[in-house]
Design a protein around this motif. Structure first.
Motif, PDB file in Angstrom:
ATOM      1  N   VAL A  79       0.844  -1.190   0.000  1.00  0.00           N
ATOM      2  CA  VAL A  79       0.000   0.000   0.000  1.00  0.00           C
ATOM      3  C   VAL A  79       0.884   1.245   0.000  1.00  0.00           C
ATOM      4  CG1 VAL A  79      -1.705   1.321   1.300  1.00  0.00           C
ATOM      5  CG2 VAL A  79      -1.903  -1.163   1.153  1.00  0.00           C
ATOM      6  N   TYR A  80       0.542   2.191  -0.862  1.00  0.00           N
ATOM      7  CA  TYR A  80       1.253   3.467  -0.910  1.00  0.00           C
ATOM      8  C   TYR A  80       0.461   4.465  -0.062  1.00  0.00           C
ATOM      9  CZ  TYR A  80       3.218   7.819  -2.747  1.00  0.00           C
ATOM     10  OH  TYR A  80       3.806   9.062  -2.865  1.00  0.00           O
ATOM     11  N   PRO A  81       1.018   4.921   1.065  1.00  0.00           N
ATOM     12  CA  PRO A  81       0.266   5.859   1.916  1.00  0.00           C
ATOM     13  C   PRO A  81      -0.048   7.141   1.157  1.00  0.00           C
ATOM     14  CG  PRO A  81       2.206   4.987   3.048  1.00  0.00           C
ATOM     15  CD  PRO A  81       2.336   4.600   1.612  1.00  0.00           C
ATOM     16  N   MET A  82      -1.307   7.505   1.154  1.00  0.00           N
ATOM     17  CA  MET A  82      -1.716   8.684   0.404  1.00  0.00           C
ATOM     18  C   MET A  82      -1.149   9.951   1.028  1.00  0.00           C
ATOM     19  SD  MET A  82      -3.282   8.574  -2.404  1.00  0.00           S
ATOM     20  CE  MET A  82      -3.704  10.306  -2.340  1.00  0.00           C
ATOM     21  N   PRO A  83      -0.441  10.761   0.252  1.00  0.00           N
ATOM     22  CA  PRO A  83      -0.041  12.071   0.771  1.00  0.00           C
ATOM     23  C   PRO A  83      -1.264  12.956   0.964  1.00  0.00           C
ATOM     24  CG  PRO A  83       0.484  11.885  -1.572  1.00  0.00           C
ATOM     25  CD  PRO A  83      -0.008  10.542  -1.130  1.00  0.00           C
ATOM     26  N   ALA A  84      -1.137  13.937   1.841  1.00  0.00           N
ATOM     27  CA  ALA A  84      -2.261  14.843   2.090  1.00  0.00           C
ATOM     28  C   ALA A  84      -2.636  15.555   0.803  1.00  0.00           C
ATOM     29  CB  ALA A  84      -1.884  15.855   3.159  1.00  0.00           C
ATOM     30  N   THR A  85      -3.917  15.556   0.504  1.00  0.00           N
ATOM     31  CA  THR A  85      -4.397  16.163  -0.743  1.00  0.00           C
ATOM     32  C   THR A  85      -4.835  17.602  -0.569  1.00  0.00           C
ATOM     33  OG1 THR A  85      -6.641  15.339  -0.332  1.00  0.00           O
ATOM     34  CG2 THR A  85      -5.158  13.923  -1.613  1.00  0.00           C
ATOM     35  N   GLY A  86      -4.822  18.079   0.679  1.00  0.00           N
ATOM     36  CA  GLY A  86      -5.223  19.467   0.915  1.00  0.00           C
ATOM     37  C   GLY A  86      -6.720  19.693   0.876  1.00  0.00           C
ATOM     38  N   ARG A  87      -7.501  18.613   1.045  1.00  0.00           N
ATOM     39  CA  ARG A  87      -8.960  18.722   1.035  1.00  0.00           C
ATOM     40  C   ARG A  87      -9.527  18.079   2.297  1.00  0.00           C
ATOM     41  NH1 ARG A  87     -10.328  22.396  -2.292  1.00  0.00           N
ATOM     42  NH2 ARG A  87     -12.451  21.589  -2.164  1.00  0.00           N
ATOM     43  N   THR A  88     -10.644  18.576   2.772  1.00  0.00           N
ATOM     44  CA  THR A  88     -11.312  17.971   3.919  1.00  0.00           C
ATOM     45  C   THR A  88     -12.810  18.206   3.806  1.00  0.00           C
ATOM     46  OG1 THR A  88     -11.392  17.849   6.340  1.00  0.00           O
ATOM     47  CG2 THR A  88     -11.097  20.036   5.373  1.00  0.00           C
ATOM     48  N   ARG A  89     -13.603  17.278   4.341  1.00  0.00           N
ATOM     49  CA  ARG A  89     -15.062  17.377   4.278  1.00  0.00           C
ATOM     50  C   ARG A  89     -15.646  17.951   5.561  1.00  0.00           C
ATOM     51  NH1 ARG A  89     -15.901  11.171   2.207  1.00  0.00           N
ATOM     52  NH2 ARG A  89     -14.438  11.274   0.441  1.00  0.00           N
ATOM     53  N   ALA A  90     -14.887  17.913   6.647  1.00  0.00           N
ATOM     54  CA  ALA A  90     -15.380  18.390   7.940  1.00  0.00           C
ATOM     55  C   ALA A  90     -14.443  19.474   8.452  1.00  0.00           C
ATOM     56  CB  ALA A  90     -15.469  17.232   8.927  1.00  0.00           C
ATOM     57  N   GLU A  91     -14.841  20.134   9.542  1.00  0.00           N
ATOM     58  CA  GLU A  91     -13.953  21.125  10.145  1.00  0.00           C
ATOM     59  C   GLU A  91     -12.826  20.441  10.906  1.00  0.00           C
ATOM     60  OE1 GLU A  91     -16.230  24.029  12.305  1.00  0.00           O
ATOM     61  OE2 GLU A  91     -17.320  24.644  10.508  1.00  0.00           O
ATOM     62  N   VAL A  92     -13.132  19.355  11.586  1.00  0.00           N
ATOM     63  CA  VAL A  92     -12.110  18.476  12.164  1.00  0.00           C
ATOM     64  C   VAL A  92     -12.585  17.039  11.971  1.00  0.00           C
ATOM     65  CG1 VAL A  92     -11.130  20.077  13.858  1.00  0.00           C
ATOM     66  CG2 VAL A  92     -13.132  18.710  14.469  1.00  0.00           C
ATOM     67  N   SER A  93     -11.652  16.173  11.646  1.00  0.00           N
ATOM     68  CA  SER A  93     -12.008  14.782  11.390  1.00  0.00           C
ATOM     69  C   SER A  93     -10.836  13.894  11.779  1.00  0.00           C
ATOM     70  CB  SER A  93     -12.348  14.583   9.910  1.00  0.00           C
ATOM     71  OG  SER A  93     -12.654  13.232   9.645  1.00  0.00           O
ATOM     72  N   VAL A  94     -11.099  12.900  12.608  1.00  0.00           N
ATOM     73  CA  VAL A  94     -10.073  11.942  13.012  1.00  0.00           C
ATOM     74  C   VAL A  94     -10.302  10.627  12.285  1.00  0.00           C
ATOM     75  CG1 VAL A  94      -9.302  10.459  14.920  1.00  0.00           C
ATOM     76  CG2 VAL A  94      -9.487  12.930  15.249  1.00  0.00           C
ATOM     77  N   ASP A  95      -9.267  10.158  11.617  1.00  0.00           N
ATOM     78  CA  ASP A  95      -9.240   8.815  11.047  1.00  0.00           C
ATOM     79  C   ASP A  95      -8.151   8.050  11.777  1.00  0.00           C
ATOM     80  OD1 ASP A  95     -10.942   8.293   8.455  1.00  0.00           O
ATOM     81  OD2 ASP A  95     -10.302  10.384   8.379  1.00  0.00           O
ATOM     82  N   ALA A  96      -8.527   6.979  12.463  1.00  0.00           N
ATOM     83  CA  ALA A  96      -7.585   6.241  13.300  1.00  0.00           C
ATOM     84  C   ALA A  96      -7.584   4.767  12.930  1.00  0.00           C
ATOM     85  CB  ALA A  96      -7.941   6.421  14.777  1.00  0.00           C
ATOM     86  N   TRP A  97      -6.487   4.100  13.265  1.00  0.00           N
ATOM     87  CA  TRP A  97      -6.376   2.670  13.019  1.00  0.00           C
ATOM     88  C   TRP A  97      -5.427   2.075  14.050  1.00  0.00           C
ATOM     89  CZ3 TRP A  97      -5.237   6.475   9.460  1.00  0.00           C
ATOM     90  CH2 TRP A  97      -3.875   6.811   9.336  1.00  0.00           C
ATOM     91  N   ARG A  98      -5.667   0.829  14.371  1.00  0.00           N
ATOM     92  CA  ARG A  98      -4.823   0.150  15.355  1.00  0.00           C
ATOM     93  C   ARG A  98      -3.589  -0.412  14.654  1.00  0.00           C
ATOM     94  NH1 ARG A  98      -7.234  -3.127  20.440  1.00  0.00           N
ATOM     95  NH2 ARG A  98      -5.357  -3.015  21.723  1.00  0.00           N
ATOM     96  N   THR A  99      -2.428  -0.241  15.294  1.00  0.00           N
ATOM     97  CA  THR A  99      -1.174  -0.766  14.781  1.00  0.00           C
ATOM     98  C   THR A  99      -0.504  -1.580  15.881  1.00  0.00           C
ATOM     99  OG1 THR A  99       0.219   1.082  15.514  1.00  0.00           O
ATOM    100  CG2 THR A  99      -0.942   1.345  13.406  1.00  0.00           C
ATOM    101  N   ALA A 100       0.640  -2.163  15.547  1.00  0.00           N
ATOM    102  CA  ALA A 100       1.390  -2.919  16.546  1.00  0.00           C
ATOM    103  C   ALA A 100       1.900  -2.005  17.657  1.00  0.00           C
ATOM    104  CB  ALA A 100       2.559  -3.639  15.878  1.00  0.00           C
ATOM    105  N   GLU A 101       2.060  -0.711  17.342  1.00  0.00           N
ATOM    106  CA  GLU A 101       2.580   0.242  18.325  1.00  0.00           C
ATOM    107  C   GLU A 101       1.493   0.893  19.156  1.00  0.00           C
ATOM    108  OE1 GLU A 101       3.437   0.419  14.993  1.00  0.00           O
ATOM    109  OE2 GLU A 101       5.192  -0.839  15.380  1.00  0.00           O
ATOM    110  N   GLY A 102       0.240   0.765  18.767  1.00  0.00           N
ATOM    111  CA  GLY A 102      -0.843   1.418  19.489  1.00  0.00           C
ATOM    112  C   GLY A 102      -1.919   1.904  18.549  1.00  0.00           C
ATOM    113  N   LEU A 103      -2.254   3.186  18.658  1.00  0.00           N
ATOM    114  CA  LEU A 103      -3.264   3.784  17.784  1.00  0.00           C
ATOM    115  C   LEU A 103      -2.577   4.833  16.912  1.00  0.00           C
ATOM    116  CD1 LEU A 103      -6.469   3.813  17.366  1.00  0.00           C
ATOM    117  CD2 LEU A 103      -6.376   5.992  18.598  1.00  0.00           C
TER     118      LEU A 103
END
Length: 471
Positions: free
Chosen positions: A403-427
């Motif tokens: 997977v190629y991590p998407m670079p920030a595109t400079g667009r957002t749909r909300a005023e603040v938005s958290v996208d989180a995922w669990r990893t081996a190191e934590g969150l």
């Protein structure tokens, strides 16, 4: 012999038998070619409720690329560009929505399906960091009326690898659909390289069939619940660095966030003690952080859900997801454990009424029109369920895939938005923010507020909200 004689009957029976042996997508492609696409092109279908809102947003601002949905993978090995293009074409043959056009008609928007044909694959040589080329490709607007809602590019890199970048408009895809897309693309690519037919399950229906059903469903009871629950919900007033523009632009930025594994484990343990999931606990922590930052005890957070309520929808590509508007009750400065219980109850009730599309909920609430902010909720939260077997697949035929991590595109749909995922190191995760309102420094403060609440609430869920952050 006449046309109706025994020989003609035998020939017709033999032809039907041969057609029956073809895979379903090949039968459909043959039908489309035989009719020259006229049968499909001359027919139109309604848009689902979710599609209709995205269509209106696109018409309102055709240059807004906030709803472009990308997926990019790095390919290692001898990449066969022709086989990739053929695989994309086979997937688009199967899923009619990938060939849809969205038109304005007297009775409202409709969608038509174009004839099956080759999916173009753009080829490019990229020197140096590919991120700028990826962002440019992702941020091209779609013309939903004249062009397909799908495009793909193969970018050859200096180190010999290649990036396969696929971009779809959200009107035809959701997160679940990307998993379906990558599964079928990998199978079609492998089959093409091996000289065989791909092994794909027969689709029980097309997205256009779902859209027509979606328009006919009676959701009166669900809408009554949401209008009762969300009546009078206030807007979220986070402290802004910049004057609010009269019309939001969708320009955004992104900052990372991280919760160490030990802190996440403690929060999950506290969640289990309250018969809650980790998602519920993280959502409660996010609500608490927003309330502390804004000085509010009543606010709304948008939470995306899959929206595939029937098993036959699982293998389809299309826009099924919806968003639950969950109202947070932070009144009385409760202990975090009490807020967790409130959040659990709110989420469970919301899931029981999740069949009401967000667009219908908006319509039923009759909110005042305000172009300066997203309607109903200004904050979103999403915990991705990783891994997704096909999105994170390590191979595609004879190619190694990453997977190629998407670079920030400079667009957002909300005023603040958290996208989180669990990893081996934590969150792990990111906080997207509206650049019209906030600086990167303020966004980092917002992210720290959330992670601080997570850490303190996990360590002592008996702490009151006012004790959870130094904001």
């Amino acid at each position: 012999m006449t046309a109706g004689g025994p020989d003609a009957v035998e020939r017709r029976a033999a032809l039907l038998a041969r057609l029956a042996e073809l895979p379903p997508e090949r039968r459909e492609a043959l039908r489309a070619r035989t009719l020259g696409g006229a049968a499909q092109a001359s027919r139109s279908w309604p848009l689902s409720h979710g599609q209709e809102r995205l269509w209106f947003l696109n018409r309102f601002d055709p240059a807004d690329t906030s709803y472009n949905t990308p997926w990019c993978v790095r390919l290692r090995g001898a990449v066969d560009a022709g086989a990739i293009a053929a695989a994309l074409t086979r997937v688009a043959e199967r899923h009619h929505v990938l060939r849809a056009r969205f038109l304005s008609a007297d009775g409202g928007p409709v969608q038509t399906v174009g004839p099956a044909g080759p999916v173009p694959l753009e080829l490019a040589e990229v020197a140096g960091d590919p991120a700028p080329a990826v962002v440019e490709f992702v941020n091209r607007p779609f013309d939903l009326e004249t062009g397909p809602p799908l495009r793909a590019a193969l970018m050859r890199l200096e180190d010999g690898d290649a990036l396969l970048c696929i971009v779809l408009h959200h009107i035809v895809v959701d997160g679940w659909s990307l998993d379906v897309l990558m599964r079928e693309l990998a199978e079609c690519y492998a089959a093409g390289r091996e000289g065989r037919e791909p092994v794909l399950e027969e689709l029980p229906l097309q997205y256009t069939d779902f859209a027509a059903e979606d328009r006919e469903r009676d959701r009166t009871a669900q809408l009554e619940y949401w209008t009762r629950t969300l009546a009078g919900v206030p807007v979220l007033h986070l402290p802004a660095d910049l004057p609010r523009p009269a019309r939001r632009t969708g320009q955004g930025g992104q900052v990372p966030l991280l919760v160490p594994g030990e802190a996440l484990d403690r929060l999950e343990k506290a969640a289990r003690q309250g018969r809650c999931t980790l998602f519920m606990a993280l959502l409660a922590a996010y609500q608490a952080a927003l309330g502390l930052l804004a000085g509010q005890d009543d606010l709304c957070v948008g939470v995306p859900v899959a929206g595939r309520t029937r098993t036959e929808l699982a293998p389809l590509i299309g826009y099924f997801s919806t968003t639950l508007a969950l109202r947070a009750d932070l009144s009385g400065d409760p202990p975090f454990s009490e807020l967790l219980g409130r959040t659990r109850a709110s989420l469970l009730r919301g899931m029981q009424h999740a069949d009401a599309p967000f667009e219908q909920v908006l319509g039923a609430l009759r909110l005042p029109r305000d172009l300066s902010r997203p309607p109903l909720f200004q904050a979103m939260f999403n915990l991705h369920n990783m891994p997704k077997d096909d999105l994170l697949r390590p191979t595609m035929g004879d190619l190694a895939v990453e997977v190629y991590p998407m670079p920030a595109t400079g667009r957002t749909r909300a005023e603040v938005s958290v996208d989180a995922w669990r990893t081996a190191e934590g969150l792990g995760g990111v906080l997207d923010y509206a650049a019209d309102l906030f600086t990167a420094a303020t966004a980092r403060r917002f992210a720290r507020a959330f992670t601080t609440v997570v850490e303190r609430a996990g360590a002592d869920p008996g702490l009151r909200l006012s004790e959870l952050g130094d904001l």
